[in-house]
Scaffold this motif. Structure first.
Motif, PDB file in Angstrom:
ATOM      1  N   CYS A 320       0.851  -1.209   0.000  1.00 47.56           N
ATOM      2  CA  CYS A 320       0.000   0.000   0.000  1.00 47.56           C
ATOM      3  C   CYS A 320       0.881   1.250   0.000  1.00 47.56           C
ATOM      4  O   CYS A 320       0.617   2.208  -0.732  1.00 47.56           O
ATOM      5  CB  CYS A 320      -0.889   0.036   1.245  1.00 47.56           C
ATOM      6  N   THR A 393      -7.275   3.726  -0.951  1.00 50.49           N
ATOM      7  CA  THR A 393      -8.303   3.397  -1.955  1.00 50.49           C
ATOM      8  C   THR A 393      -8.073   4.181  -3.239  1.00 50.49           C
ATOM      9  O   THR A 393      -8.145   3.639  -4.341  1.00 50.49           O
ATOM     10  CB  THR A 393      -9.709   3.740  -1.393  1.00 50.49           C
ATOM     11  N   LYS A 404     -11.904  -5.722  -5.317  1.00 46.16           N
ATOM     12  CA  LYS A 404     -11.946  -5.252  -3.924  1.00 46.16           C
ATOM     13  C   LYS A 404     -12.690  -6.245  -3.038  1.00 46.16           C
ATOM     14  O   LYS A 404     -13.798  -6.663  -3.374  1.00 46.16           O
ATOM     15  CB  LYS A 404     -12.674  -3.903  -3.852  1.00 46.16           C
ATOM     16  N   TYR A 405     -12.096  -6.565  -1.913  1.00 49.32           N
ATOM     17  CA  TYR A 405     -12.745  -7.458  -0.944  1.00 49.32           C
ATOM     18  C   TYR A 405     -12.666  -6.839   0.445  1.00 49.32           C
ATOM     19  O   TYR A 405     -11.639  -6.246   0.799  1.00 49.32           O
ATOM     20  CB  TYR A 405     -12.113  -8.864  -1.001  1.00 49.32           C
ATOM     21  N   ASP A 406     -13.753  -7.007   1.175  1.00 50.23           N
ATOM     22  CA  ASP A 406     -13.928  -6.348   2.477  1.00 50.23           C
ATOM     23  C   ASP A 406     -14.341  -7.443   3.452  1.00 50.23           C
ATOM     24  O   ASP A 406     -15.504  -7.816   3.516  1.00 50.23           O
ATOM     25  CB  ASP A 406     -15.030  -5.279   2.307  1.00 50.23           C
ATOM     26  N   GLY A 436      -6.593  -1.910   6.451  1.00 50.34           N
ATOM     27  CA  GLY A 436      -7.907  -1.965   7.097  1.00 50.34           C
ATOM     28  C   GLY A 436      -7.875  -1.686   8.576  1.00 50.34           C
ATOM     29  O   GLY A 436      -6.939  -1.090   9.106  1.00 50.34           O
ATOM     30  N   ASN A 442     -11.144  -6.249  10.495  1.00 50.76           N
ATOM     31  CA  ASN A 442     -11.685  -5.961   9.163  1.00 50.76           C
ATOM     32  C   ASN A 442     -10.550  -5.673   8.170  1.00 50.76           C
ATOM     33  O   ASN A 442      -9.876  -4.657   8.255  1.00 50.76           O
ATOM     34  CB  ASN A 442     -12.623  -4.760   9.276  1.00 50.76           C
ATOM     35  N   HIS A 444      -9.263  -4.980   4.312  1.00 53.45           N
ATOM     36  CA  HIS A 444      -9.568  -4.611   2.933  1.00 53.45           C
ATOM     37  C   HIS A 444      -8.491  -5.234   2.047  1.00 53.45           C
ATOM     38  O   HIS A 444      -7.339  -4.786   2.036  1.00 53.45           O
ATOM     39  CB  HIS A 444      -9.601  -3.092   2.764  1.00 53.45           C
ATOM     40  N   ASN A 446      -7.194  -5.955  -1.590  1.00 49.63           N
ATOM     41  CA  ASN A 446      -7.346  -5.404  -2.943  1.00 49.63           C
ATOM     42  C   ASN A 446      -6.335  -6.022  -3.878  1.00 49.63           C
ATOM     43  O   ASN A 446      -5.157  -6.170  -3.531  1.00 49.63           O
ATOM     44  CB  ASN A 446      -7.171  -3.885  -2.924  1.00 49.63           C
ATOM     45  N   SER A 476     -18.537  -9.704   3.741  1.00 52.09           N
ATOM     46  CA  SER A 476     -18.685  -8.260   3.651  1.00 52.09           C
ATOM     47  C   SER A 476     -18.766  -7.680   5.049  1.00 52.09           C
ATOM     48  O   SER A 476     -19.780  -7.801   5.732  1.00 52.09           O
ATOM     49  CB  SER A 476     -19.920  -7.855   2.858  1.00 52.09           C
ATOM     50  N   HIS A 479     -18.958  -3.066   3.680  1.00 58.45           N
ATOM     51  CA  HIS A 479     -19.370  -2.525   2.381  1.00 58.45           C
ATOM     52  C   HIS A 479     -20.782  -2.943   1.984  1.00 58.45           C
ATOM     53  O   HIS A 479     -21.404  -2.287   1.156  1.00 58.45           O
ATOM     54  CB  HIS A 479     -18.395  -2.952   1.276  1.00 58.45           C
TER      55      HIS A 479
END
Lengths: 525, 525
Positions: A320, A393, A404-406, A436, A442, A444, A446, A476, A479
């Motif tokens: 990232c 993002t 994208k996965y959450d 995240g 949680n 995120h 990607n 999820s 999101h």
């Protein structure tokens, strides 16, 4: 022009038939539309283990908006019934530009009564409706799929009341989150939620999607902070649950039905929300860790030593950071590390908070859990550090096509998924990154590729969902399911639960006009 | 023997007929039963402005437990199918001894599967079921009204899992709250809720009634802290929503339906709950104020200065203190005052917390908001101060017949109701006292009389409900509606909302076997 496919029994033959329909639509309607359409086809037809496998979205037999309908809307909402295709463009496509509808009408009511009249009319006429807030959703829930009428809350943007004793704010659904934050800040309060999309998203959309965001760790979810709401049901009936009480045990808590139901059970028109006092002191620390295990140990230590003043514990990985540097030219404020942590404290006594933070930092530096770090107390520097987390993002969108996965997972497993996915995809992906909300378990996840890549998608899904289900996680976290994830619901919910959701939908919206094609899987129809 | 009144259309004639039925029952079944029955008749027939006025509880046309049914239960639950009237006695009557049923069967399942088999059987046979936890409810929700089968969770008392990283506890519904608290304390965590009834109440009952209690101000309601639950539906279907994730936006949040539905939509068999770390430091201050206005100003000051470490702000009036002294021989720890405040802090740093508390106390004493006070930091002294607040309910039971009201109001109005009620009742009442959770805007208004007094009740109701409704308050903040308050629901909820609740009940329990006569008003049937 909308793709209209009459209601057909679905099966393998039908799927093939629909695919060829989409291809022929391509020739008629131009490249872009067909491309969007294909994404949808791929998304829902992909997963072999999905009970809804084999169903693809088809336009349900709703009525088509007629001139008479337009006349009705124009009389009800003069100057606020939009039919100009150019003006409709941005409301038809989602923020990620991954889903595009072909709605020809956008309605902009100002009052609950107008929403009620719209829905009563649409229900009688069997016209499908897509409620839309700031259109910042990431799962295709906020845009029409076919020609649904777009019902925008943009002009329902009034604060109705604020009680400075209790901190309870009551406002219309279309208030932009950032505007509410500014309104409260002047009164020495804050919103209990904060998101990257705050400049555009509407509070009604936040509630309708049960948005999580950056302050959940401290102030809890909207299920606790939303004290009341007003919703208009599919038949136009107004359900006034706009209570402003912290406690109310008089019967079933109906407002919970609408929180997180993504506009499929009713249109939220107003909310009341419990807002915390503005903290006297805020500190942000940005730290580097050499492994995810050390990051987890830092989290445990942090919870013990910062306790009640901890307001965020976020992370991003070095991939990232690479994207932030490359695409947004943001400079890494500390030395390069495999993992970065953003910790925020918010408290009532600056000296106490600084001492707690100092003690904590000393402990984690001395024990080598953390390898480098920087701390900010003044607002501009705090914002700069938050940008490192909030703008990931945006950096991703510059890196190519995004998958994208959450995901919610037990916190100790959240990075294992990123590592496993990297190994699993090998050189099929351009980048696999994880960031995240550690504090909420949680992730995120990607994945980027130079362009849209069906082979890559086939490698990611259902692998990502199977991996999540094996850990009893959620596919999820915050999101929602929208259009893109609805058919994967069975990876996180048992069939009895999904069936009951279907019964609730039928009870509240028997003609199915509210945000069709969203949230519930196709096999429920 | 149960009162059995066949299903009849209701009207004024019917009401009179039912009353004479009850009177004749008196002759058959003895004085005590008839007295309880009369309370019920009075309770529901009293309020003239209630839309449900004129309906009285009548036994609905459920089947009667037969020998064959008993044989089935005895085979399913050998040694755990109780029919001995002496053993059934305590399960048939509520804690306040204000409602008594005449159930002849008490079932004590140990597993979800057993609950499922019981309900499947009862639903097929159309046998009514009264789910029962610790039977500590205050609104007659936890006991049978007629001959409903009592389904006790007492033997479902196993902790299923505890994750010391996340603090998530998963347990069966029949775990006693205090046992869970002790279990967690050993592991350096606490339950997010605490109640006076903790020694008896079950976590399943707490969740089913959305219990509030003493820690809500700090840790929020069960709607936020309960992460998952398992419930058995009326037809025996097991709904597994026993997630252990902080975030999960995959479809509608079904567990919310069962939280606070008082056993009318399903039987909760297990829950998972997010537990906070045990605070490193706890302090309790017990303070005196000379007016309620000063108490409110103290509250405002306290929220600012104690901020994130404030964990309770409770109050009682001098009338409560009089009852504690008179009936329980508790000594007032400070000088006599019109109002008493109990403040609890819980934090991660003893020195910081003490400094914050010291600064706050100095401020409120210097400004004369508070006239006297004492502070406790050691556990035994903390318990002694908490007893002044927690034992008010017990003291009241020694003062005569109790009329209990549990009202949510805007915080600045909570004591006005006590003052107005005193004026309104004049010398009709023995005592009118107020105490409760200032931090949550939750007043416990209690009125005592030497014996049960219909004229006094007629003076209290609907006055108390009208007063509450005029302030847009809730007629049940945390106790629920149960049998006693169900017909007053319209004072806090609009008819559309109540009708929707009825639809939800019909959807989930079409034969109405689950805790009939509770929560929903009679006019919905």
């Amino acid at each position: 022009m909308a793709v209209i496919i009459p209601g057909l029994r679905l099966g393998l033959t039908t799927v093939r038939w629909l695919k060829s329909q989409a291809a022929s639509t391509l020739a008629v309607n131009g490249r872009r539309f067909a491309a969007y359409e294909q994404i949808r086809l791929i998304h829902v037809a992909r997963d072999k283990s999905n009970p809804a496998n084999g169903t693809v979205p088809r336009r349900l037999p709703f009525s088509i908006v007629s001139q008479q309908d337009l006349d009705f809307f124009k009389q009800l909402l003069p100057g606020r019934t939009i039919t100009d295709p150019d003006l409709l463009e941005s409301s038809n496509v989602d923020w990620l530009k991954s889903v595009k509808g072909s709605s020809e009408v956008l309605l902009r009511p100002k009052s609950t009564e107008e929403v009620s009249q719209i829905l009563r009319y649409c229900n009688e006429r069997r016209l499908a409706v897509n409620p839309q807030g700031g259109n910042t959703g990431l799962v295709g829930g906020s845009v029409p799929v076919f020609d649904e009428i777009i019902l925008s809350t943009a002009l329902m943007n009034q604060v109705l009341a604020f009680d400075h004793v209790s901190g309870i704010l009551t406002c219309q659904a279309g208030c932009v989150l950032e505007n509410l934050s500014n309104y409260l800040e002047e009164r020495d309060f804050i919103m209990p939620l904060d998101l990257g999309a705050k400049g555009s998203c509407h509070i009604g959309g936040n509630v309708a999607t049960n948005a999580g965001g950056l302050r959940l760790l401290r102030y809890g979810s909207l299920r606790g902070t939303v004290l009341g709401l007003e919703a208009v049901l599919a038949d136009g009936k107004v359900l006034n649950c706009l209570s402003t009480l912290r406690k109310d045990n008089t019967g079933y808590d109906l407002k919970q039905l609408f929180i997180g139901s993504e506009g499929t059970l009713g249109v939220i028109t107003a909310v009341s929300i419990l807002c915390p006092r503005k903290p006297q002191a805020v500190n942000v620390a940005f730290l580097g860790c050499s492994s995810f295990q050390q990051l987890l140990e830092t989290f445990q230590c942090c919870r013990g030593m910062l306790g009640e003043i901890l307001s965020a514990f976020e992370f991003l990985d070095s991939a990232c950071m690479g994207l932030l540097e490359k695409h947004l030219k943001l400079a890494n404020p500390i030395t390069d590390s495999p993992f970065y942590i953003l910790i925020e404290t918010a408290g009532s006594n600056a000296a106490h908070d600084e001492e707690k933070l100092h003690n904590f930092l000393e402990t984690v530096m001395m024990s080598s859990l953390v390898t480098d770090g920087t701390v900010a107390t003044e607002e501009s520097k705090i914002k700069a550090l938050w940008a490192m987390r909030e703008r990931v993002t945006e950096a991703l969108t510059h890196d190519g096509y995004n998958y994208k996965y959450d995901i919610s997972l037990p916190v100790e497993k959240i990075y294992q998924m990123v590592t496993d996915m990297r190994k699993h995809l090998g050189d099929k992906a351009k980048n696999v990154v994880g960031y995240g909300h550690v504090g909420d378990g949680n992730l995120h996840l990607n994945i980027t590729s130079p362009t849209k890549d069906p082979a890559l998608l086939a490698a990611i899904e259902p692998y990502v969902y199977e991996w999540t289900a094996a850990c009893r996680g959620s596919i999820s976290a915050e999101h929602g399911l929208g259009l893109k994830k609805k058919n994967y619901i069975y990876f996180s919910k048992p069939p009895e639960a999904v069936a009951l959701m279907g019964n609730i939908k039928s009870m509240l919206d028997p003609r199915g006009i509210l945000n069709p094609y969203k949230t519930l899987p196709d096999n429920l129809r």
